[in-house]
Each structure stands twice: as C-alpha cells, then as structure tokens.
Write a protein that holds these residues in place. Structure first.
Motif, PDB file in Angstrom:
ATOM      1  N   ILE A 178       2.764   6.551  -1.968  1.00 21.76           N
ATOM      2  CA  ILE A 178       1.532   5.758  -2.045  1.00 21.76           C
ATOM      3  C   ILE A 178       1.062   5.651  -3.484  1.00 21.76           C
ATOM      4  N   VAL A 179       1.020   6.785  -4.178  1.00 21.96           N
ATOM      5  CA  VAL A 179       0.567   6.790  -5.572  1.00 21.96           C
ATOM      6  C   VAL A 179       1.475   5.931  -6.440  1.00 21.96           C
ATOM      7  N   SER A 180       2.787   6.011  -6.210  1.00 22.62           N
ATOM      8  CA  SER A 180       3.731   5.241  -7.007  1.00 22.62           C
ATOM      9  C   SER A 180       3.538   3.737  -6.811  1.00 22.62           C
ATOM     10  N   ILE A 181       3.367   3.318  -5.562  1.00 26.54           N
ATOM     11  CA  ILE A 181       3.182   1.887  -5.291  1.00 26.54           C
ATOM     12  C   ILE A 181       1.861   1.388  -5.871  1.00 26.54           C
ATOM     13  N   ILE A 182       0.811   2.189  -5.754  1.00 32.42           N
ATOM     14  CA  ILE A 182      -0.479   1.794  -6.323  1.00 32.42           C
ATOM     15  C   ILE A 182      -0.356   1.584  -7.832  1.00 32.42           C
ATOM     16  N   SER A 183       0.349   2.481  -8.500  1.00 32.06           N
ATOM     17  CA  SER A 183       0.468   2.392  -9.961  1.00 32.06           C
ATOM     18  C   SER A 183       1.303   1.192 -10.400  1.00 32.06           C
ATOM     19  N   GLU A 184       2.202   0.736  -9.540  1.00 32.19           N
ATOM     20  CA  GLU A 184       3.098  -0.369  -9.894  1.00 32.19           C
ATOM     21  C   GLU A 184       2.575  -1.735  -9.452  1.00 32.19           C
ATOM     22  N   SER A 185       1.530  -1.772  -8.648  1.00 26.06           N
ATOM     23  CA  SER A 185       1.043  -3.036  -8.083  1.00 26.06           C
ATOM     24  C   SER A 185      -0.006  -3.673  -8.982  1.00 26.06           C
ATOM     25  N   PRO A 186       0.054  -4.989  -9.174  1.00 24.06           N
ATOM     26  CA  PRO A 186      -0.920  -5.659 -10.045  1.00 24.06           C
ATOM     27  C   PRO A 186      -2.297  -5.824  -9.423  1.00 24.06           C
ATOM     28  N   GLY A 187      -2.420  -5.692  -8.115  1.00 20.68           N
ATOM     29  CA  GLY A 187      -3.712  -5.883  -7.461  1.00 20.68           C
ATOM     30  C   GLY A 187      -3.721  -5.275  -6.079  1.00 20.68           C
ATOM     31  N   VAL A 188      -4.888  -5.302  -5.439  1.00 17.84           N
ATOM     32  CA  VAL A 188      -5.032  -4.659  -4.136  1.00 17.84           C
ATOM     33  C   VAL A 188      -4.257  -5.382  -3.038  1.00 17.84           C
ATOM     34  N   HIS A 189      -4.149  -6.689  -3.121  1.00 15.85           N
ATOM     35  CA  HIS A 189      -3.399  -7.431  -2.103  1.00 15.85           C
ATOM     36  C   HIS A 189      -1.906  -7.097  -2.169  1.00 15.85           C
ATOM     37  N   GLU A 190      -1.386  -7.062  -3.380  1.00 19.35           N
ATOM     38  CA  GLU A 190       0.023  -6.720  -3.554  1.00 19.35           C
ATOM     39  C   GLU A 190       0.292  -5.279  -3.131  1.00 19.35           C
ATOM     40  N   ALA A 191      -0.640  -4.387  -3.424  1.00 16.96           N
ATOM     41  CA  ALA A 191      -0.466  -2.980  -3.059  1.00 16.96           C
ATOM     42  C   ALA A 191      -0.454  -2.803  -1.540  1.00 16.96           C
ATOM     43  N   ALA A 192      -1.379  -3.473  -0.855  1.00 16.35           N
ATOM     44  CA  ALA A 192      -1.441  -3.362   0.610  1.00 16.35           C
ATOM     45  C   ALA A 192      -0.141  -3.868   1.242  1.00 16.35           C
ATOM     46  N   LYS A 193       0.374  -4.983   0.744  1.00 15.89           N
ATOM     47  CA  LYS A 193       1.607  -5.541   1.293  1.00 15.89           C
ATOM     48  C   LYS A 193       2.794  -4.628   1.025  1.00 15.89           C
ATOM     49  N   ALA A 194       2.882  -4.090  -0.196  1.00 17.95           N
ATOM     50  CA  ALA A 194       4.003  -3.223  -0.553  1.00 17.95           C
ATOM     51  C   ALA A 194       3.998  -1.934   0.264  1.00 17.95           C
ATOM     52  N   LEU A 195       2.818  -1.367   0.482  1.00 15.84           N
ATOM     53  CA  LEU A 195       2.721  -0.144   1.282  1.00 15.84           C
ATOM     54  C   LEU A 195       3.138  -0.408   2.723  1.00 15.84           C
ATOM     55  N   ALA A 196       2.676  -1.510   3.285  1.00 11.58           N
ATOM     56  CA  ALA A 196       3.022  -1.836   4.670  1.00 11.58           C
ATOM     57  C   ALA A 196       4.523  -2.063   4.822  1.00 11.58           C
ATOM     58  N   GLU A 197       5.117  -2.757   3.858  1.00 15.55           N
ATOM     59  CA  GLU A 197       6.548  -3.047   3.958  1.00 15.55           C
ATOM     60  C   GLU A 197       7.396  -1.785   3.795  1.00 15.55           C
ATOM     61  N   LEU A 198       6.974  -0.871   2.917  1.00 18.74           N
ATOM     62  CA  LEU A 198       7.726   0.378   2.776  1.00 18.74           C
ATOM     63  C   LEU A 198       7.591   1.230   4.036  1.00 18.74           C
ATOM     64  N   ALA A 199       6.387   1.277   4.612  1.00 20.63           N
ATOM     65  CA  ALA A 199       6.203   2.030   5.855  1.00 20.63           C
ATOM     66  C   ALA A 199       7.046   1.432   6.981  1.00 20.63           C
ATOM     67  N   ARG A 200       7.122   0.123   7.056  1.00 19.94           N
ATOM     68  CA  ARG A 200       7.954  -0.514   8.089  1.00 19.94           C
ATOM     69  C   ARG A 200       9.432  -0.177   7.882  1.00 19.94           C
ATOM     70  N   LYS A 201       9.875  -0.196   6.629  1.00 16.46           N
ATOM     71  CA  LYS A 201      11.273   0.135   6.332  1.00 16.46           C
ATOM     72  C   LYS A 201      11.596   1.559   6.778  1.00 16.46           C
ATOM     73  N   HIS A 202      10.691   2.508   6.452  1.00 13.83           N
ATOM     74  CA  HIS A 202      10.914   3.896   6.853  1.00 13.83           C
ATOM     75  C   HIS A 202      10.849   4.060   8.372  1.00 13.83           C
ATOM     76  N   SER A 203      10.011   3.278   9.035  1.00 15.52           N
ATOM     77  CA  SER A 203       9.787   3.468  10.471  1.00 15.52           C
ATOM     78  C   SER A 203      11.039   3.194  11.296  1.00 15.52           C
ATOM     79  N   VAL A 204      11.914   2.331  10.804  1.00 17.34           N
ATOM     80  CA  VAL A 204      13.128   1.981  11.549  1.00 17.34           C
ATOM     81  C   VAL A 204      14.366   2.690  11.006  1.00 17.34           C
ATOM     82  N   ASP A 205      14.150   3.599  10.044  1.00 18.42           N
ATOM     83  CA  ASP A 205      15.267   4.326   9.431  1.00 18.42           C
ATOM     84  C   ASP A 205      15.467   5.653  10.158  1.00 18.42           C
ATOM     85  N   VAL A 206      16.551   5.762  10.921  1.00 19.60           N
ATOM     86  CA  VAL A 206      16.792   6.971  11.720  1.00 19.60           C
ATOM     87  C   VAL A 206      17.255   8.137  10.861  1.00 19.60           C
ATOM     88  N   THR A 207      17.546   7.893   9.588  1.00 15.22           N
ATOM     89  CA  THR A 207      17.980   8.968   8.694  1.00 15.22           C
ATOM     90  C   THR A 207      16.862   9.437   7.765  1.00 15.22           C
TER      91      THR A 207
END
Length: 352
Positions: free
Chosen positions: A250-279
């Motif tokens: 979370i901290v890493s994505i916040i630091s790399e995002s240019p704004g709150v909209h981009e940060a919210a989208k990036a966090l959601a997409e990373l969480a979705r990626k992890h959610s379907v990763d069985v490893t």
C-alpha cells in the motif's frame, strides 16, 4: 488546530532628521513665528500619482483568515469475478463538501443462500447515509455514529453488511465509526501511522449491521478519531482489499501514484491480482493459519500449507488531506463567506 491569523505588519515612522543650526537660525525662527500669527497655514496638495492606489478585495489576505482541512478523494471498485455482471455486493459513497466524508458497506454474501440479493441492503444503507448528510443534526455534530444510526433505521431491505463511515472535520480531525472488518489506514511520510482493528465474532465472521433484530447496531460500532496533517493519505476499503494486500505494498503504491484516483485504481487492481493467485501467501491465508486453519496433516508432511489470495469484491477509497485558506467573517455577510468557503473546497477537490 488549523486557524491562523494574518495581520498587517506594524510600521513606525522614522525619527525626524536633525539639521545643523546656522548663524541665522534665530532670525529664521522669528520670521516663521511672525508668519504663523499673520496668516493661516497653507497645505500643499499632493501631486497626482501615475499609479492610483489599488482597492483591496474584501477577502484580501491582510484580513483575518483561517486554514480548513478538506479531502481530495479517489475511489475504485472491482467486483468478485463471479459477480461482475451484477456489480458485486459492495457499495460506497464519497462526498467532499464541508471537509469530506466517505463510507463503505460490504454486503454479506451468505444471504444469497436464502434467495436474498446481498447487494440490496448495502446499497440502500449507503444511499441513506449519503441522503442524511444534509440532516440538521449531522450538520452540527458531524458524527459518523449518528449518521450510521439514521441510515440503518431508514434501511428496509433484508440483509446485512459490514460498514465504515469516516468524516473529516474542518479542524483536521477524522471521526470514524466502523462495524465489522472494513479497514482504514492513515499514511504519513511513507509510514502507516494509524490503523483500525476489525471486529469479529470469530474468524471470517465479522460484526455486521443487519435487518434482523439479532444483528449489531450503531451502538456496537468501533468509534475513534485521529488528528490529521496536511498531506496525510487515508486508505480505506472492504476486506477484499486488506485480505489481499500488505501494508508495504500500500505504501509503495501510494508513493508511486500521481494522485488519489490513480492510487485507488492501482491498489484495487493489485488486490484483484493477488486474490486470484493460488501461489500468493496473502494476509488472509497467513491469518487463517494463525487461527488454526490449514491443509490436512498429510499435506503438511509433504511440505504444503494453506496459501493463496481470497476472491472477493474489492472497494478502495484513497483520500488526501489538503488545506484551503478561508477568510474569517468580520461582521459582514455570513452567507457570502459561507459560499466562498464551499467554493474554495470545491476547487481543491476538483484539482485532482
């Protein structure tokens, strides 16, 4: 506290210059004394200026002013893969007026087994929460627990949901009321400096606001407040976010995002990626193992363990604390000042 007063700098006149006396000083002084008795004093008119004085605006910074905290808010929702067609069972709203307020409700999917759409309750609860923001009592108290009470009482749909409501006062204090396992963290200068704890009956069975009398109410909410500073980042979400992503991510994505909209989208997409990763050894799988849930003993002998993400609806709200300068009223038109305050807040929010 945010208020600050701006005052014009005090000025002092320079001391009169001293002139050396001449041999005729007494004669000059006598002539001046005689002239003052015989004729009225004459004043020299000032020469016209090439640059006429600029009239100060009523809200010039030289008048008293104060700082008020506001939220710039970004949101993103990704439904469960099998619920994408219906939009999922999470619901939320965000409003930047009067400082800022946002809320998330995660519909409890178990109601689907009773032929009840779990999304109806969470969506109506959020719709009622948004509508009650203009309630006179809420305008005065800015209390998220009261907002939860009113919204829950007005919700007629069958179902239940975990919920979190956060309201920022203009002084910079964030008030929070939470029932269940929706999360909220505050990041300051690259560190998580505040986090709320989930409420649960037992593992994977959180507290929840319900249409049934046996459920929790606003009185069971975890209520807390935290004093924020300009630049602080608030990350809030349903358990679909925090079950699948670690604080350092979370901290890493916040630091790399240019704004709150981009940060919210990036966090959601990373969480979705992890959610379907069985490893992926997710926060959810690590918590499950710590509670005694794991693979059968014979798989443990072979070196296996409970691992993987948790598929779920994922709602993310990212908000940044900003400040605006608002002139203080000095007996003028209060309504005019109020309009300028709201306008200033709107400019800051839309800047993102």
């Amino acid at each position: 506290m945010w208020p600050v007063c701006l005052h014009p700098s005090a000025t002092t006149s320079p001391p009169p210059r001293a002139f050396a006396a001449s041999d005729r000083s007494e004669e000059i002084a006598m002539a001046a004394s005689t002239a003052s008795r015989l004729s009225p004093p004459r004043f020299r008119a000032p020469s016209p200026s090439l640059h006429p004085p600029i009239r100060r605006s009523r809200f010039s910074p030289i008048r008293a002013a104060k700082l008020e905290a506001v939220l710039s808010i970004g949101t993103h929702l990704i439904p469960h893969p099998r619920k994408a067609a219906s939009g999922g069972e999470d619901a939320f709203f965000a409003n930047s007026d009067a400082g800022g307020v946002f809320a998330i409700a995660d519909g409890v999917s178990g109601w689907a087994e009773k032929d009840v759409n779990p999304a109806l309750f969470s969506r109506e609860l959020m719709r009622n929460s948004s509508n009650f923001l203009n309630n006179e009592e809420l305008q005065v108290s800015r209390d998220p627990q009261i907002l939860l009470r009113k919204a829950h009482a007005a919700t007629s749909s069958i179902g239940s949901a975990t919920v979190i409501i956060a309201m920022l006062e203009k002084t910079g204090t964030l008030k929070i009321a939470s029932v269940g396992d929706c999360g909220l963290k505050v990041i300051r200068k690259g560190q998580v400096m505040f986090s709320i704890s989930p409420q649960e009956h037992y593992f994977d069975c959180p507290y929840q606001i319900s249409s049934e009398a046996v459920g929790q109410t606003y009185q069971d909410a975890l209520v807390c407040s935290v004093n924020l500073m300009e630049g602080d980042i608030i990350v809030s979400g349903s358990d679909g976010l925090f079950d699948n992503i670690f604080d350092q991510e979370i901290v890493s994505i916040i630091s790399e995002s240019p704004g709150v909209h981009e940060a919210a989208k990036a966090l959601a997409e990373l969480a979705r990626k992890h959610s379907v990763d069985v490893t992926f050894d997710s926060p959810y799988s690590m918590e499950a193992r710590s509670r005694g849930f794991d693979v059968p003993w014979w798989k443990k002998i072979l070196g296996a363990k409970l691992i993987g993400g948790k598929m779920d609806d994922i709602t993310v709200i990212v908000a940044q604390v900003k400040t605006v300068v608002v002139p203080e009223d000095e007996g003028g038109d209060t309504e005019e000042q109020k309009g300028n305050e709201q306008g200033a807040a709107a400019v800051v929010v839309s800047a993102e």
